[in-house]
Design a protein around this motif. Structure first.
Motif, PDB file in Angstrom:
ATOM      1  N   ALA A 132      23.281 -40.146  -4.937  1.00 41.53           N
ATOM      2  CA  ALA A 132      21.855 -39.973  -5.255  1.00 41.53           C
ATOM      3  C   ALA A 132      21.054 -39.840  -3.955  1.00 41.53           C
ATOM      4  O   ALA A 132      20.158 -38.987  -3.840  1.00 41.53           O
ATOM      5  CB  ALA A 132      21.363 -41.149  -6.080  1.00 41.53           C
ATOM      6  N   ALA A 133      21.403 -40.685  -2.969  1.00 43.04           N
ATOM      7  CA  ALA A 133      20.691 -40.658  -1.682  1.00 43.04           C
ATOM      8  C   ALA A 133      20.916 -39.326  -0.966  1.00 43.04           C
ATOM      9  O   ALA A 133      19.969 -38.711  -0.448  1.00 43.04           O
ATOM     10  CB  ALA A 133      21.179 -41.815  -0.811  1.00 43.04           C
ATOM     11  N   LEU A 134      22.165 -38.860  -0.988  1.00 45.42           N
ATOM     12  CA  LEU A 134      22.473 -37.588  -0.321  1.00 45.42           C
ATOM     13  C   LEU A 134      21.770 -36.416  -1.009  1.00 45.42           C
ATOM     14  O   LEU A 134      21.281 -35.497  -0.346  1.00 45.42           O
ATOM     15  CB  LEU A 134      23.993 -37.356  -0.295  1.00 45.42           C
ATOM     16  N   ALA A 135      21.699 -36.462  -2.327  1.00 36.88           N
ATOM     17  CA  ALA A 135      21.014 -35.394  -3.063  1.00 36.88           C
ATOM     18  C   ALA A 135      19.534 -35.377  -2.697  1.00 36.88           C
ATOM     19  O   ALA A 135      18.932 -34.305  -2.519  1.00 36.88           O
ATOM     20  CB  ALA A 135      21.194 -35.597  -4.568  1.00 36.88           C
ATOM     21  N   LEU A 136      18.966 -36.568  -2.535  1.00 36.33           N
ATOM     22  CA  LEU A 136      17.544 -36.675  -2.171  1.00 36.33           C
ATOM     23  C   LEU A 136      17.311 -36.127  -0.754  1.00 36.33           C
ATOM     24  O   LEU A 136      16.354 -35.374  -0.516  1.00 36.33           O
ATOM     25  CB  LEU A 136      17.115 -38.155  -2.257  1.00 36.33           C
ATOM     26  N   VAL A 137      18.201 -36.506   0.159  1.00 38.09           N
ATOM     27  CA  VAL A 137      18.092 -36.011   1.540  1.00 38.09           C
ATOM     28  C   VAL A 137      18.189 -34.481   1.540  1.00 38.09           C
ATOM     29  O   VAL A 137      17.419 -33.788   2.209  1.00 38.09           O
ATOM     30  CB  VAL A 137      19.201 -36.631   2.441  1.00 38.09           C
ATOM     31  N   PHE A 138      19.136 -33.962   0.760  1.00 41.05           N
ATOM     32  CA  PHE A 138      19.309 -32.509   0.694  1.00 41.05           C
ATOM     33  C   PHE A 138      18.015 -31.833   0.216  1.00 41.05           C
ATOM     34  O   PHE A 138      17.568 -30.845   0.809  1.00 41.05           O
ATOM     35  CB  PHE A 138      20.456 -32.158  -0.266  1.00 41.05           C
ATOM     36  N   ILE A 139      17.432 -32.371  -0.849  1.00 45.86           N
ATOM     37  CA  ILE A 139      16.208 -31.764  -1.401  1.00 45.86           C
ATOM     38  C   ILE A 139      15.118 -31.738  -0.329  1.00 45.86           C
ATOM     39  O   ILE A 139      14.469 -30.712  -0.095  1.00 45.86           O
ATOM     40  CB  ILE A 139      15.747 -32.523  -2.675  1.00 45.86           C
ATOM     41  N   CYS A 140      14.949 -32.882   0.361  1.00 42.57           N
ATOM     42  CA  CYS A 140      13.895 -32.963   1.385  1.00 42.57           C
ATOM     43  C   CYS A 140      14.162 -31.977   2.528  1.00 42.57           C
ATOM     44  O   CYS A 140      13.273 -31.196   2.918  1.00 42.57           O
ATOM     45  CB  CYS A 140      13.811 -34.384   1.953  1.00 42.57           C
ATOM     46  N   VAL A 141      15.386 -32.006   3.052  1.00 45.51           N
ATOM     47  CA  VAL A 141      15.714 -31.176   4.229  1.00 45.51           C
ATOM     48  C   VAL A 141      15.702 -29.685   3.860  1.00 45.51           C
ATOM     49  O   VAL A 141      15.026 -28.877   4.504  1.00 45.51           O
ATOM     50  CB  VAL A 141      17.095 -31.582   4.806  1.00 45.51           C
ATOM     51  N   HIS A 142      16.420 -29.338   2.810  1.00 41.46           N
ATOM     52  CA  HIS A 142      16.625 -27.925   2.497  1.00 41.46           C
ATOM     53  C   HIS A 142      15.308 -27.248   2.065  1.00 41.46           C
ATOM     54  O   HIS A 142      15.032 -26.123   2.473  1.00 41.46           O
ATOM     55  CB  HIS A 142      17.681 -27.792   1.398  1.00 41.46           C
ATOM     56  N   PHE A 143      14.528 -27.964   1.270  1.00 41.82           N
ATOM     57  CA  PHE A 143      13.297 -27.332   0.796  1.00 41.82           C
ATOM     58  C   PHE A 143      12.235 -27.252   1.882  1.00 41.82           C
ATOM     59  O   PHE A 143      11.464 -26.313   1.922  1.00 41.82           O
ATOM     60  CB  PHE A 143      12.785 -28.021  -0.470  1.00 41.82           C
ATOM     61  N   SER A 144      12.237 -28.247   2.788  1.00 35.11           N
ATOM     62  CA  SER A 144      11.250 -28.175   3.864  1.00 35.11           C
ATOM     63  C   SER A 144      11.604 -27.067   4.859  1.00 35.11           C
ATOM     64  O   SER A 144      10.717 -26.528   5.532  1.00 35.11           O
ATOM     65  CB  SER A 144      11.121 -29.527   4.564  1.00 35.11           C
ATOM     66  N   LEU A 145      12.888 -26.740   4.936  1.00 35.29           N
ATOM     67  CA  LEU A 145      13.298 -25.680   5.883  1.00 35.29           C
ATOM     68  C   LEU A 145      13.479 -24.327   5.193  1.00 35.29           C
ATOM     69  O   LEU A 145      13.885 -23.361   5.834  1.00 35.29           O
ATOM     70  CB  LEU A 145      14.621 -26.068   6.562  1.00 35.29           C
ATOM     71  N   PHE A 146      13.199 -24.273   3.907  1.00 39.09           N
ATOM     72  CA  PHE A 146      13.571 -23.069   3.164  1.00 39.09           C
ATOM     73  C   PHE A 146      12.858 -21.799   3.666  1.00 39.09           C
ATOM     74  O   PHE A 146      13.442 -20.710   3.654  1.00 39.09           O
ATOM     75  CB  PHE A 146      13.341 -23.242   1.655  1.00 39.09           C
ATOM     76  N   ALA A 147      11.618 -21.968   4.123  1.00 35.99           N
ATOM     77  CA  ALA A 147      10.889 -20.805   4.649  1.00 35.99           C
ATOM     78  C   ALA A 147      11.635 -20.239   5.865  1.00 35.99           C
ATOM     79  O   ALA A 147      11.809 -19.014   5.985  1.00 35.99           O
ATOM     80  CB  ALA A 147       9.477 -21.207   5.016  1.00 35.99           C
ATOM     81  N   ASN A 148      12.075 -21.137   6.764  1.00 34.37           N
ATOM     82  CA  ASN A 148      12.834 -20.713   7.959  1.00 34.37           C
ATOM     83  C   ASN A 148      14.145 -20.047   7.539  1.00 34.37           C
ATOM     84  O   ASN A 148      14.544 -19.026   8.106  1.00 34.37           O
ATOM     85  CB  ASN A 148      13.197 -21.923   8.829  1.00 34.37           C
ATOM     86  N   ILE A 149      14.809 -20.662   6.550  1.00 29.19           N
ATOM     87  CA  ILE A 149      16.129 -20.167   6.120  1.00 29.19           C
ATOM     88  C   ILE A 149      16.000 -18.757   5.543  1.00 29.19           C
ATOM     89  O   ILE A 149      16.746 -17.851   5.920  1.00 29.19           O
ATOM     90  CB  ILE A 149      16.749 -21.134   5.072  1.00 29.19           C
ATOM     91  N   SER A 150      15.041 -18.568   4.651  1.00 25.50           N
ATOM     92  CA  SER A 150      14.906 -17.242   4.017  1.00 25.50           C
ATOM     93  C   SER A 150      14.415 -16.197   5.026  1.00 25.50           C
ATOM     94  O   SER A 150      14.791 -15.032   4.947  1.00 25.50           O
ATOM     95  CB  SER A 150      13.983 -17.313   2.800  1.00 25.50           C
ATOM     96  N   HIS A 151      13.594 -16.641   6.005  1.00 22.67           N
ATOM     97  CA  HIS A 151      13.144 -15.707   7.040  1.00 22.67           C
ATOM     98  C   HIS A 151      14.326 -15.269   7.911  1.00 22.67           C
ATOM     99  O   HIS A 151      14.489 -14.086   8.218  1.00 22.67           O
ATOM    100  CB  HIS A 151      12.055 -16.356   7.891  1.00 22.67           C
ATOM    101  N   ALA A 152      15.173 -16.252   8.270  1.00 20.51           N
ATOM    102  CA  ALA A 152      16.341 -15.956   9.116  1.00 20.51           C
ATOM    103  C   ALA A 152      17.268 -14.970   8.426  1.00 20.51           C
ATOM    104  O   ALA A 152      17.876 -14.111   9.078  1.00 20.51           O
ATOM    105  CB  ALA A 152      17.083 -17.250   9.436  1.00 20.51           C
ATOM    106  N   ALA A 153      17.355 -15.082   7.107  1.00 18.99           N
ATOM    107  CA  ALA A 153      18.255 -14.192   6.366  1.00 18.99           C
ATOM    108  C   ALA A 153      17.827 -12.738   6.486  1.00 18.99           C
ATOM    109  O   ALA A 153      18.664 -11.828   6.423  1.00 18.99           O
ATOM    110  CB  ALA A 153      18.284 -14.603   4.899  1.00 18.99           C
ATOM    111  N   THR A 154      16.517 -12.497   6.683  1.00 18.52           N
ATOM    112  CA  THR A 154      16.047 -11.109   6.821  1.00 18.52           C
ATOM    113  C   THR A 154      16.395 -10.548   8.195  1.00 18.52           C
ATOM    114  O   THR A 154      16.429  -9.339   8.387  1.00 18.52           O
ATOM    115  CB  THR A 154      14.521 -11.015   6.625  1.00 18.52           C
ATOM    116  N   LEU A 155      16.638 -11.441   9.160  1.00 15.84           N
ATOM    117  CA  LEU A 155      16.941 -10.980  10.524  1.00 15.84           C
ATOM    118  C   LEU A 155      18.442 -10.777  10.756  1.00 15.84           C
ATOM    119  O   LEU A 155      18.842  -9.972  11.582  1.00 15.84           O
ATOM    120  CB  LEU A 155      16.396 -11.988  11.550  1.00 15.84           C
ATOM    121  N   GLY A 156      19.274 -11.544  10.052  1.00 13.29           N
ATOM    122  CA  GLY A 156      20.727 -11.396  10.191  1.00 13.29           C
ATOM    123  C   GLY A 156      21.264 -12.064  11.438  1.00 13.29           C
ATOM    124  O   GLY A 156      20.540 -12.753  12.160  1.00 13.29           O
ATOM    125  N   ILE A 157      22.547 -11.845  11.690  1.00 12.06           N
ATOM    126  CA  ILE A 157      23.186 -12.420  12.883  1.00 12.06           C
ATOM    127  C   ILE A 157      23.785 -11.293  13.718  1.00 12.06           C
ATOM    128  O   ILE A 157      23.954 -10.174  13.226  1.00 12.06           O
ATOM    129  CB  ILE A 157      24.296 -13.435  12.501  1.00 12.06           C
TER     130      ILE A 157
END
Lengths: 410, 44
Positions: A132-157
């Motif tokens: 439960a704790a890990l799921a909560l941490v995931f929600i906080c971390v992943h959703f707060s960074l989601f804008a960065n993550i989706s932006h990075a996906a448009t740039l590629g590697i």
């Protein structure tokens, strides 16, 4: 001995917590023999138990059958009943059939005997509070960074990091499958191997958890979600790395893993979403029953025949699921059809733009213009779209034309 | 016995369960492209 069953038959209750009636809830049993699993009613279970007792003790078959069922029957009658109702694969005179799997091709990557040591180490991760704790941490971390993550996906590697990226993705798939295996181990349920295969047209990684049928519905749902749960833990690490090191590579990796997690929840193919829906609803063999449901809907629409499902739960879940699956496959087929049409037009445009009527005499010109490669590429896509389209059309046809009369009676 | 057997026959049900292979498809989001485009696709 006139009749004999395989010795390694295991019998347990098949508990349906979502059963609509007490009869349905308490009247089902699971018969497991190696990789084979059957759900049987109480009389079949009693028959099997009588035969096993008879095989392993000094009791006569008539006696053991009477003790189990309180019915008096002759040995001939019991044998006739057994031959009629017990699956033939369970008889000792029948060789066990090889395990049926849904793959066109498959290969084991990590066998069970290695995985059992690894899964034991990881079972603490399935502690209720920790998860439960890990799921909560995931929600906080992943959703707060989601804008960065989706932006990075448009740039590629960069091209140079592709091998590393593929390796990281392979690890993610492996961790996902390890999640299913560890969840099995958490409930002391034997598990199989991890492997790679081709399912329909998808390259897939898989975990064999066929023994998980012996678990309760809730425990099976945990096994189904085990893969996503492990990837979710991996994503916490990847997201933190991406944030602290401002790593474009890690952001793109996070995006791709998220995508695979969402993709695996698709309930219309036998991915995790399919098993989750089947386990939560208590409807086993969902795909087979979907065919039956669509057949009944067809008869209802065209002939006015009542739908006549065993209970409301089946009606309200199976009918929408079947219709949605039909729509999903039709949508994919339409999409592929339009892509095929588009590619066909591109091929025609290239061919009609050539000055000479013979394609071979234009090869030099096409090499000069660089159109040969585009043409070959378009032809390859056209062949792929045709293959996939024919597969989806066949699947739609199979869903609508149900030849399985036996299944429709269930 | 015959009557009993007939009565019981209606309750004799067997359903073979499908093998459980939990699968995850290999999905590529096109992230390796460097031209700025982002095409989400499944690699077949």
């Amino acid at each position: 001995m006139p009749i004999q069953l395989h010795q390694n038959i295991e019998i347990s209750e098949f508990i349906l917590t979502t059963a609509s009636s007490p009869e349905e809830k308490n009247n089902k049993f699971l018969i497991q023999c190696e990789h084979l699993n059957f759900v049987v009613s109480a009389p079949v279970k009693s028959l099997i138990e009588s035969l096993l007792t008879y095989q392993n003790s000094s009791q006569s078959l008539v006696e053991s059958y009477f003790i189990k069922t309180r019915y008096k029957a002759t040995e001939e009658d019991i044998i006739a009943l057994a031959r009629q109702h017990i699956p033939e694969e369970l008889f000792a005179d029948m060789e066990l059939p090889p395990q049926r799997n849904p793959f066109i091709f498959s290969m084991t990557l990590l066998p069970e005997y290695i995985l059992k040591y690894l899964s034991v180490l990881l079972t603490p991760l399935f502690n209720k509070w920790l998860s439960a704790a890990l799921a909560l941490v995931f929600i906080c971390v992943h959703f707060s960074l989601f804008a960065n993550i989706s932006h990075a996906a448009t740039l590629g590697i960069s091209m140079s990091t592709i091998p590393m990226f593929l390796l990281a993705m392979l690890m993610s798939y492996f961790i996902h499958e390890l999640g299913h295996i560890t969840a099995c181990k958490r409930f002391n349920c034997p598990h199989g191997s991890i492997g790679f295969g081709i399912y329909i047209v998808f390259p897939v990684f898989y975990a064999d958890v066929s023994k998980a049928w012996r678990l309760s519905q809730k425990q099976r749902a945990v096994v189904d979600l085990g893969g996503i749960y492990f990837q979710l833990i991996l994503l916490i690490v990847v997201d933190c790395y991406a944030f602290f090191y401002e790593s474009q590579f890690a952001y793109v990796l996070s995006w791709t893993i998220t995508l695979t997690m969402l993709h695996t929840l698709n309930p219309f193919f036998k991915f995790d979403g399919y098993w989750l829906l089947s386990d939560l609803s208590g409807i086993t063999n969902l795909h087979d029953k979907m065919r039956t449901a669509l057949n009944r809907i067809k008869h209802k629409v065209f002939k006015g025949t009542p739908l006549n499902f065993k209970n409301d739960k089946t009606l309200y879940l199976l009918v929408p699921y079947s219709l949605m699956a039909m729509l999903f496959f039709t949508y994919i087929a339409t999409f592929l059809g339009s892509k095929l049409w588009q590619t066909g037009q591109e091929i025609a445009a290239v061919i009609f733009s050539l000055p000479n009527s013979s394609l071979l005499s234009n090869i030099d010109l096409m090499l000069e213009q660089g159109t040969l490669l585009s043409l070959l590429k378009a032809l390859m896509w056209a062949a792929l779209f045709t293959l996939l389209l024919s597969f989806y059309l066949k699947r739609i046809k199979n869903l609508l034309v149900n030849n399985n009369v036996k299944a429709s009676n269930k | 016995m015959n009557n009993d057997k007939n009565e019981l026959n209606t309750e004799y049900t067997v359903e073979a369960l499908e093998a459980r292979f939990e699968m995850e498809a290999v999905v590529d989001d096109g992230g390796a492209e460097t031209d700025g485009s982002c095409e989400c696709k499944v690699t077949w």
